[in-house]
Design an enzyme around this catalytic site. Sequence first.
Site, PDB file in Angstrom:
ATOM      1  N   LYS A 196       0.839  -1.210   0.000  1.00  0.00           N
ATOM      2  CA  LYS A 196       0.000   0.000   0.000  1.00  0.00           C
ATOM      3  C   LYS A 196       0.876   1.263   0.000  1.00  0.00           C
ATOM      4  O   LYS A 196       0.674   2.160  -0.812  1.00  0.00           O
ATOM      5  CB  LYS A 196      -0.940   0.005   1.220  1.00  0.00           C
ATOM      6  CG  LYS A 196      -1.899  -1.184   1.251  1.00  0.00           C
ATOM      7  CD  LYS A 196      -2.870  -1.102   2.417  1.00  0.00           C
ATOM      8  CE  LYS A 196      -2.209  -1.165   3.774  1.00  0.00           C
ATOM      9  NZ  LYS A 196      -1.520  -2.434   4.060  1.00  0.00           N
ATOM     10  N   ARG A 215     -10.000   0.304   8.705  1.00  0.00           N
ATOM     11  CA  ARG A 215      -9.509  -1.037   9.020  1.00  0.00           C
ATOM     12  C   ARG A 215     -10.554  -1.868   9.745  1.00  0.00           C
ATOM     13  O   ARG A 215     -10.304  -3.036  10.058  1.00  0.00           O
ATOM     14  CB  ARG A 215      -8.283  -0.921   9.918  1.00  0.00           C
ATOM     15  CG  ARG A 215      -6.942  -1.076   9.202  1.00  0.00           C
ATOM     16  CD  ARG A 215      -5.858  -0.837  10.224  1.00  0.00           C
ATOM     17  NE  ARG A 215      -4.602  -1.421   9.926  1.00  0.00           N
ATOM     18  CZ  ARG A 215      -3.553  -0.763   9.416  1.00  0.00           C
ATOM     19  NH1 ARG A 215      -3.667   0.492   9.066  1.00  0.00           N
ATOM     20  NH2 ARG A 215      -2.402  -1.375   9.260  1.00  0.00           N
ATOM     21  N   ARG A 257      11.258  -4.727   5.161  1.00  0.00           N
ATOM     22  CA  ARG A 257      10.938  -3.336   4.803  1.00  0.00           C
ATOM     23  C   ARG A 257      11.896  -2.359   5.489  1.00  0.00           C
ATOM     24  O   ARG A 257      12.229  -2.502   6.664  1.00  0.00           O
ATOM     25  CB  ARG A 257       9.495  -3.039   5.231  1.00  0.00           C
ATOM     26  CG  ARG A 257       9.142  -1.559   5.207  1.00  0.00           C
ATOM     27  CD  ARG A 257       7.666  -1.309   5.248  1.00  0.00           C
ATOM     28  NE  ARG A 257       6.940  -2.053   6.253  1.00  0.00           N
ATOM     29  CZ  ARG A 257       5.622  -2.222   6.231  1.00  0.00           C
ATOM     30  NH1 ARG A 257       4.903  -1.699   5.265  1.00  0.00           N
ATOM     31  NH2 ARG A 257       5.021  -2.913   7.173  1.00  0.00           N
ATOM     32  N   ARG A 266      10.938  -0.411  10.985  1.00  0.00           N
ATOM     33  CA  ARG A 266       9.871  -0.124  11.951  1.00  0.00           C
ATOM     34  C   ARG A 266       9.928  -1.125  13.103  1.00  0.00           C
ATOM     35  O   ARG A 266      10.169  -2.308  12.885  1.00  0.00           O
ATOM     36  CB  ARG A 266       8.509  -0.238  11.253  1.00  0.00           C
ATOM     37  CG  ARG A 266       8.087   1.033  10.570  1.00  0.00           C
ATOM     38  CD  ARG A 266       6.899   0.835   9.668  1.00  0.00           C
ATOM     39  NE  ARG A 266       5.768   0.136  10.263  1.00  0.00           N
ATOM     40  CZ  ARG A 266       4.599  -0.045   9.660  1.00  0.00           C
ATOM     41  NH1 ARG A 266       4.415   0.433   8.429  1.00  0.00           N
ATOM     42  NH2 ARG A 266       3.615  -0.680  10.247  1.00  0.00           N
ATOM     43  N   ARG A 285      -0.389  -8.812  13.270  1.00  0.00           N
ATOM     44  CA  ARG A 285      -1.053  -7.818  12.421  1.00  0.00           C
ATOM     45  C   ARG A 285      -1.791  -8.502  11.264  1.00  0.00           C
ATOM     46  O   ARG A 285      -2.870  -8.056  10.864  1.00  0.00           O
ATOM     47  CB  ARG A 285      -0.023  -6.801  11.904  1.00  0.00           C
ATOM     48  CG  ARG A 285       0.409  -5.830  13.001  1.00  0.00           C
ATOM     49  CD  ARG A 285       1.746  -5.158  12.707  1.00  0.00           C
ATOM     50  NE  ARG A 285       1.795  -4.494  11.437  1.00  0.00           N
ATOM     51  CZ  ARG A 285       2.917  -4.253  10.751  1.00  0.00           C
ATOM     52  NH1 ARG A 285       4.085  -4.650  11.245  1.00  0.00           N
ATOM     53  NH2 ARG A 285       2.872  -3.633   9.616  1.00  0.00           N
TER      54      ARG A 285
HETATM   55  P1  ADP Z   1       2.079  -1.867   3.224  1.00  0.00           P
HETATM   56  O1  ADP Z   1       2.068  -0.350   3.200  1.00  0.00           O
HETATM   57  O2  ADP Z   1       0.891  -2.456   2.512  1.00  0.00           O
HETATM   58  O3  ADP Z   1       2.259  -2.441   4.589  1.00  0.00           O
HETATM   59  P2  ADP Z   1       4.623  -1.574   1.816  1.00  0.00           P
HETATM   60  O4  ADP Z   1       4.279  -0.756   0.609  1.00  0.00           O
HETATM   61  O5  ADP Z   1       5.342  -0.864   2.902  1.00  0.00           O
HETATM   62  O6  ADP Z   1       3.325  -2.345   2.368  1.00  0.00           O
HETATM   63  O7  ADP Z   1       5.451  -2.833   1.299  1.00  0.00           O
HETATM   64  C1  ADP Z   1       5.976  -3.793   2.222  1.00  0.00           C
HETATM   65  C2  ADP Z   1       7.352  -4.237   1.748  1.00  0.00           C
HETATM   66  O8  ADP Z   1       7.231  -5.004   0.544  1.00  0.00           O
HETATM   67  C3  ADP Z   1       8.297  -3.075   1.422  1.00  0.00           C
HETATM   68  O9  ADP Z   1       9.595  -3.404   1.864  1.00  0.00           O
HETATM   69  C4  ADP Z   1       8.218  -2.946  -0.106  1.00  0.00           C
HETATM   70  O10 ADP Z   1       9.434  -2.460  -0.657  1.00  0.00           O
HETATM   71  C5  ADP Z   1       7.954  -4.391  -0.536  1.00  0.00           C
HETATM   72  N1  ADP Z   1       7.060  -4.463  -1.704  1.00  0.00           N
HETATM   73  C6  ADP Z   1       6.005  -3.666  -2.007  1.00  0.00           C
HETATM   74  N2  ADP Z   1       5.411  -4.042  -3.152  1.00  0.00           N
HETATM   75  C7  ADP Z   1       6.111  -5.124  -3.606  1.00  0.00           C
HETATM   76  C8  ADP Z   1       5.995  -5.979  -4.771  1.00  0.00           C
HETATM   77  N3  ADP Z   1       5.036  -5.781  -5.692  1.00  0.00           N
HETATM   78  N4  ADP Z   1       6.881  -6.984  -4.899  1.00  0.00           N
HETATM   79  C9  ADP Z   1       7.846  -7.180  -3.974  1.00  0.00           C
HETATM   80  N5  ADP Z   1       8.023  -6.425  -2.877  1.00  0.00           N
HETATM   81  C10 ADP Z   1       7.161  -5.394  -2.681  1.00  0.00           C
HETATM   82  P1  AMP Z   2       0.452   0.794   9.086  1.00  0.00           P
HETATM   83  O1  AMP Z   2       1.514   1.843   8.959  1.00  0.00           O
HETATM   84  O2  AMP Z   2      -0.739   1.055   8.221  1.00  0.00           O
HETATM   85  O3  AMP Z   2       0.992  -0.603   8.913  1.00  0.00           O
HETATM   86  O4  AMP Z   2      -0.096   0.885  10.588  1.00  0.00           O
HETATM   87  C1  AMP Z   2       0.740   0.642  11.690  1.00  0.00           C
HETATM   88  C2  AMP Z   2      -0.090   0.445  12.937  1.00  0.00           C
HETATM   89  O5  AMP Z   2      -0.836   1.635  13.256  1.00  0.00           O
HETATM   90  C3  AMP Z   2      -1.145  -0.661  12.874  1.00  0.00           C
HETATM   91  O6  AMP Z   2      -0.604  -1.956  13.152  1.00  0.00           O
HETATM   92  C4  AMP Z   2      -2.136  -0.210  13.953  1.00  0.00           C
HETATM   93  O7  AMP Z   2      -1.644  -0.487  15.251  1.00  0.00           O
HETATM   94  C5  AMP Z   2      -2.119   1.316  13.780  1.00  0.00           C
HETATM   95  N1  AMP Z   2      -3.145   1.773  12.820  1.00  0.00           N
HETATM   96  C6  AMP Z   2      -2.928   2.375  11.619  1.00  0.00           C
HETATM   97  N2  AMP Z   2      -4.086   2.650  11.012  1.00  0.00           N
HETATM   98  C7  AMP Z   2      -5.070   2.195  11.822  1.00  0.00           C
HETATM   99  C8  AMP Z   2      -6.499   2.146  11.737  1.00  0.00           C
HETATM  100  N3  AMP Z   2      -7.148   2.627  10.668  1.00  0.00           N
HETATM  101  N4  AMP Z   2      -7.187   1.600  12.770  1.00  0.00           N
HETATM  102  C9  AMP Z   2      -6.559   1.113  13.857  1.00  0.00           C
HETATM  103  N5  AMP Z   2      -5.216   1.101  13.998  1.00  0.00           N
HETATM  104  C10 AMP Z   2      -4.472   1.643  12.993  1.00  0.00           C
END
Ligand code: ADP
Ligand code: AMP
Length: 214
Positions: free
Chosen positions: A13, A88, A127, A160, A171
């Site tokens: 995302k 969420r 990540r 993170r 999660r």
């Molecule tokens: P989210 O925001 O949904 O938690 P991220 O965009 O931070 O996910 O992506 C999670 C990890 O996977 C990051 O390290 C990113 O670089 C990697 N990633 C994202 N999209 C892809 C993809 N299409 N193929 C492989 N790795 C990916």
């Molecule tokens: P994210 O960066 O989207 O992976 O979110 C990191 C963490 O923030 C999650 O694991 C939750 O603990 C909290 N969080 C983010 N967005 C929400 C949401 N919409 N509702 C509840 N918790 C959230």
Amino acid sequence: MRLILLGPPGAGKGTQAEFIVDQFQVPHISTGDIFRKNIKEGTDLGLRAKSFIDQGALVPDSLVVEIVEARLQEADCENGFLLDGFPRTEYQAVELDKVLEKSGVSLTAVINIKVNPELLVSRAVGRRICRSCGATYHVKNNPPLKDGVCDKCDGELYQRSDDVEETVANRINIYVNETSPLIHYYEERGKLVNIDGEQDIKVVSADIVKALRG
Ligand code: ADP
Ligand code: AMP
């Protein structure tokens, strides 16, 4: 464009959000980023959210909805926005509908990035994020040119604290139980766009543009 990015932790995302905001010139609203900023700055909101985030649990709905409602009222959201990580829960989705209805606007689309659960843990654990500009990398899938340094701004990359295996697994479970019912919620309302998130990052981006531009 009024968009939502839906998908499990590690689906891509944040990665696709960087691309979408550039293509469609809408503000990126990531509730996770808002919480992390508040934790870093030691605000009251940050203190209230920290223990939930550290465990990989959801922050209580009331806290999240309040923040998003206020953010959507800011001037830069007038012509559109990209919500990432919100809603969420079904409660959050219903509250968002009320906020949009009050403003007389509706969602353009909900982009559902689909990735099999087996891939998610390694994606999240590998990540790395830039401390300065927030750009997302992956140690194997999308590495920076120079180890630990952001390609875009030379900022320092960090991992993170909730991107450790046990917390990520928690999660993902929460996503399955609390968030995935939203797929049906938005499908029923004719808003859902499914995207195969297991393809190369650039192919995923191209599919999103194709789906949104028609
Ligand atoms: P989210 O925001 O949904 O938690 P991220 O965009 O931070 O996910 O992506 C999670 C990890 O996977 C990051 O390290 C990113 O670089 C990697 N990633 C994202 N999209 C892809 C993809 N299409 N193929 C492989 N790795 C990916
Ligand atoms: P994210 O960066 O989207 O992976 O979110 C990191 C963490 O923030 C999650 O694991 C939750 O603990 C909290 N969080 C983010 N967005 C929400 C949401 N919409 N509702 C509840 N918790 C959230």
